[in-house]
Design a protein around this motif. Structure first.
Motif, PDB file in Angstrom:
ATOM      1  N   GLN A   1       5.485   7.847  -0.654  1.00 29.91           N
ATOM      2  CA  GLN A   1       4.844   6.655  -1.214  1.00 29.91           C
ATOM      3  C   GLN A   1       5.820   5.491  -1.326  1.00 29.91           C
ATOM      4  O   GLN A   1       5.479   4.351  -0.980  1.00 29.91           O
ATOM      5  CB  GLN A   1       4.258   6.991  -2.586  1.00 29.91           C
TER       6      GLN A   1
ATOM      7  N   ARG B   1       6.355   4.072   2.151  1.00 36.64           N
ATOM      8  CA  ARG B   1       5.225   3.312   2.683  1.00 36.64           C
ATOM      9  C   ARG B   1       5.103   1.944   2.012  1.00 36.64           C
ATOM     10  O   ARG B   1       4.735   0.958   2.654  1.00 36.64           O
ATOM     11  CB  ARG B   1       3.926   4.103   2.528  1.00 36.64           C
TER      12      ARG B   1
ATOM     13  N   THR C   1       0.847  -1.186   0.000  1.00 38.51           N
ATOM     14  CA  THR C   1       0.000   0.000   0.000  1.00 38.51           C
ATOM     15  C   THR C   1       0.882   1.236   0.000  1.00 38.51           C
ATOM     16  O   THR C   1       1.947   1.237   0.612  1.00 38.51           O
ATOM     17  CB  THR C   1      -0.947   0.019   1.219  1.00 38.51           C
ATOM     18  N   GLN C   2       0.438   2.273  -0.697  1.00 37.81           N
ATOM     19  CA  GLN C   2       1.143   3.553  -0.670  1.00 37.81           C
ATOM     20  C   GLN C   2       0.486   4.525   0.300  1.00 37.81           C
ATOM     21  O   GLN C   2       0.919   5.662   0.429  1.00 37.81           O
ATOM     22  CB  GLN C   2       1.184   4.164  -2.073  1.00 37.81           C
ATOM     23  N   GLY C   3      -0.557   4.062   0.990  1.00 34.38           N
ATOM     24  CA  GLY C   3      -1.255   4.909   1.937  1.00 34.38           C
ATOM     25  C   GLY C   3      -1.021   4.449   3.357  1.00 34.38           C
ATOM     26  O   GLY C   3       0.093   4.067   3.740  1.00 34.38           O
ATOM     27  N   ASN C   4      -2.083   4.427   4.166  1.00 34.52           N
ATOM     28  CA  ASN C   4      -1.985   4.055   5.570  1.00 34.52           C
ATOM     29  C   ASN C   4      -1.564   2.597   5.692  1.00 34.52           C
ATOM     30  O   ASN C   4      -2.139   1.710   5.057  1.00 34.52           O
ATOM     31  CB  ASN C   4      -3.351   4.277   6.236  1.00 34.52           C
TER      32      ASN C   4
ATOM     33  N   GLU D   1       5.634  13.910  -1.945  1.00 33.30           N
ATOM     34  CA  GLU D   1       4.616  12.864  -1.817  1.00 33.30           C
ATOM     35  C   GLU D   1       5.122  11.543  -2.395  1.00 33.30           C
ATOM     36  O   GLU D   1       4.862  10.467  -1.838  1.00 33.30           O
ATOM     37  CB  GLU D   1       3.334  13.285  -2.526  1.00 33.30           C
TER      38      GLU D   1
END
Length: 741
Positions: free
Chosen positions: A483, A486, A163-166, A479
């Motif tokens: 990413q 993460r 995942t590149q988010g949470n 950003e």
């Protein structure tokens, strides 16, 4: 696939009749012609299988093909745990307790449900609410299963791939065979549980999703239910999971150096000139990753591979261009055959290409690996095809290729059935695994332990067995830096040991890559598993001013000095399943304050890294509780549970040493060929009184404590930098560290 709206019409497991009880296996009659088998598979691990008596009779399925598929997913089939079986005591509910030390699985009936305990605390239990089935199936006989577990309101869930988010996957739905989901099969919680569904068929993980916000639902498209439940700290779960599904292979030393990715359309001569420029500019470099298309393609029905003569008229001479500068070559290969060649027709006649249901070989639209030309895919489920392709790629090593690179960005539709019988989700899951496995066999040969790298972006079950994992392509922005970080931490949460970080993206707009961002990105990459430069002038260090270049050289010297430590952390992954970059939730599951700092990570066991992901010199750092931490920049000691604001110019980065550990550094170098194998280490940094053996490649350094001092063997000839308040005394081959008087 069963949904919560179908639960009232589903076939629920209601009752169990214990037929046989042994310390290694419990057999239950579950009614409707089904048997449930519960195994204490390993310490802290329970396996639950439910299906027909024939399906659950053995640890591995019957039939050579089914066994081969099972071996791709599971490295250790036989149970190595033992348990004591007891009836549930007290209460009206009937059931059994399966006890392994302080880990207990309770199995109860009416309806059938389970509860997993660790040290007397329930860490995971079936959801037996009205709307969610604990264990249910659809179809007669079962064609698919739904398993439901209860979740606390704020309980986080980690793992399940990229995942590149949470990093917390709560509230998501993850589909195992959807390429967009980049899924891997292990889910776990800092609360102390893990779940793995052992199948190549589609699995939908609904993680407290809208339809059932307090449940973790697994919808499994397989007539056999086969799940593993883990109890323990997250590190223990990854250890048992990787022992079950396979440990990482050992990378070679040269792969640990900096990589250079060739730009699309760039010739071998132009790329070699970039390598020469790097040498002149004192920019360390070890590996050149050639750009797609694949460097060779099958020429006939025997899968004879010939180099692309338009780009490499003399392959050995091209490889010599890079060897002249002490650079190894990683070359792209692809299990595809251009549709306009005689090889395609010959292989179609032999049945060696994936075919549609009408029997004709499927022609896929062009991809970068084929230079945009339509192609057919080798049917790697056919053992002869996989063996031939592996052997042919092994011949590339004779031409000077050090490692292959392969990704299969192809969506395999449901109307393809492979020679082995796989189709749909099973084929989409297995195909990239088979491609990478064949290439790793070509590189590693019969080495014990297996050693080598195969660079690729595909994800599949047991991906941790086959290093080297490519990072994502992200924008040249702050950003984008966040990413790529993460994704590395999320892959590490699924036991993948290393992600390669790309330093920028040659295919994205380049104007966002400022000198400040470039240095922060480079510093983050230095303190990672590894990274690659992008082979365009705008993203090489010499594109920036002289001050920026000098800082870049300093960070690159740090990278090469860290190689013995990072390679030691990878060797740890081979033994423990722990990744090189370890998230706060993985490393400190009991410190919920740390989890909020989800871009911080441990690099190996000894270094805490707090990446700078925004412009400016100031950044917040949280030092986890229960430890003391030493600032590598200042030498100051801080107690854990502290939040700091750290000021770092371009020559500094927030990195802290963990008390009780040591950091063993190698010498600065321009490439790993300059390393002296007899003296790979140069210097030792100590963070307080040494307690733990250091992490370092081929580690022969040992720490022993006695009467308040530490005695260390294996530091002969090394410079030792003790922490403040400690003194060093050498006695022959032994070093004594004690409190300064």
């Amino acid at each position: 696939m069963l949904s919560t709206s179908d639960s009232d019409r589903a076939n629920h497991l209601e009752n169990l009749d214990l037929k046989q009880s042994r310390s290694t296996r419990l057999d239950f009659d579950a009614g409707n012609g089904l048997h449930l088998v519960v195994e204490p598979h390993a310490p802290g691990v329970f396996r639950l299988r439910c299906g027909t008596p024939a399906q659950v009779a053995e640890d591995r399925p019957a039939g050579n093909r089914a066994r081969a598929v099972a071996d791709l997913l599971i490295a250790r089939h036989e149970a190595v745990g033992e348990a004591v079986v007891e009836p549930l005591a007290g209460g009206a509910q009937r059931g059994w307790r399966v006890v392994q030390g302080d880990t207990v699985l309770e199995v109860s009936v009416d309806p059938v449900c389970v509860a997993l305990y660790r040290a007397g605390t329930c860490v995971l239990s079936s959801d037996i609410s009205r709307d969610v089935p604990a264990f249910a199936w659809g179809g007669e006989p079962p064609q698919f299963w739904t398993v439901g577990f209860a979740l606390d309101k704020t309980e986080p869930i980690y793992g399940l791939g990229e995942t590149q988010g949470n990093l917390n996957r709560r509230d998501e739905t993850v589909l195992s065979d959807d390429p967009a989901h980049r899924a891997l099969p292990l889910a776990w919680s800092p609360r102390g549980w893990g779940v793995y569904a052992n199948t190549v068929q589609r699995v939908e993980h609904a993680l407290g999703a809208e339809a059932a916000p307090s449940s973790y639902l697994l919808n499994i498209d397989d007539p056999l239910l086969d799940i593993f439940l883990f109890a323990g700290e997250p590190g223990e779960i990854l250890n048992q999971y990787s022992a079950l599904t396979g440990r990482a292979g050992q990378p070679v030393l040269w792969a640990m150096g900096a990589w250079l990715e060739q730009a699309p359309g760039q010739s071998a001569t132009e790329t070699a000139e970039l390598v020469a420029r790097a040498r002149e500019s004192r920019v360390p470099l070890d590996v050149v990753l050639l750009a797609p298309p694949a460097v060779c393609q099958p020429q006939d029905a025997k899968l004879t591979l010939d180099w692309d003569a338009s780009r490499y008229p003399d392959a050995r001479q091209a490889m010599a261009l890079f060897r002249r500068h002490d650079a190894h070559v990683c070359a792209p290969v692809f299990p595809g055959v251009p549709a306009d060649t005689t090889a395609f027709a010959e292989l179609e006649d032999r049945g060696w290409l994936l075919a549609s249901d009408d029997g004709d070989a499927r022609r896929f639209p062009g991809v970068p690996a084929t230079g945009g030309k339509p192609f057919g895919l080798l049917d790697l489920t056919h053992r002869d095809v996989a063996t031939q392709w592996s052997e042919r790629n092994h011949h590339l090593l004779d031409d000077g290729v050090a490692a292959p690179a392969c990704s299969v960005p192809v969506d395999l539709p449901d109307d393809i059935t492979a020679r082995g019988g796989e189709s749909g989700a099973a084929l989409r899951t297995l195909y990239p695994l088979l491609a990478r496995r064949a290439l790793f066999d070509a590189v590693a040969g019969h080495k014990t332990p297996p050693e080598g790298v195969v660079y690729g972006a595909d994800l599949f079950p047991a991906a941790q067995r086959l290093p080297w994992q490519a990072g994502p392509r992200v924008p040249n922005s702050w950003e984008g830096l966040g990413q790529t970080l993460r994704t590395a931490l999320s892959l590490g949460a699924s036991a993948v040991p290393v992600q390669m970080h790309a330093l920028g993206n040659a295919a994205a707009p380049l104007d966002g890559m400022t000198p400040e961002l470039y240095l922060r990105w480079l510093a983050a990459a230095v303190f990672s598993g590894n990274f690659s430069f992008q082979g365009v002038p705008q993203l090489m260090p010499w594109a920036f001013d002289e001050e920026t270049q000098e800082h870049a050289r300093t960070w690159l010297q740090w990278r090469y000095r860290l190689i013995p430590y990072v390679l030691g952390a990878i060797e740890d992954a081979v033994r423990t399943g722990l990744p090189v970059q370890r998230s706060m939730a993985l490393s400190f599951p009991g410190d919920t304050d740390a989890h909020a700092f989800d871009t911080q990570y441990l690099l190996g066991p000894a270094l805490l890294v707090a990446p700078i992901l925004a412009p400016g010199k100031s950044t917040g750092v949280y030092l986890p509780k229960g430890e003391a931490w030493w600032d590598l920049n200042t030498g100051w000691r801080y107690e854990g549970g502290t939040t700091l604001t750290v000021e770092c110019g371009p020559d500094r980065y927030p990195v802290f040493g963990r008390e009780g550990h040591m950091l063993c550094l190698g010498p600065a170098a321009q490439h790993t060929g300059e390393f002296n194998s007899a003296r790979i280490l140069d210097e030792v940094w100590m963070f307080g009184m040494p307690v733990h053996n250091p992490v370092v490649m081929r580690n022969k350094i040992r720490v022993m404590q006695m009467q308040g001092s530490s005695y260390i063997k294996g530091l002969e000839g090394l410079r030792i930098l003790p922490s403040e308040g400690l003194e060093v005394k050498r006695r022959g081959a032994e070093v004594r560290i004690s409190r300064a008087r």
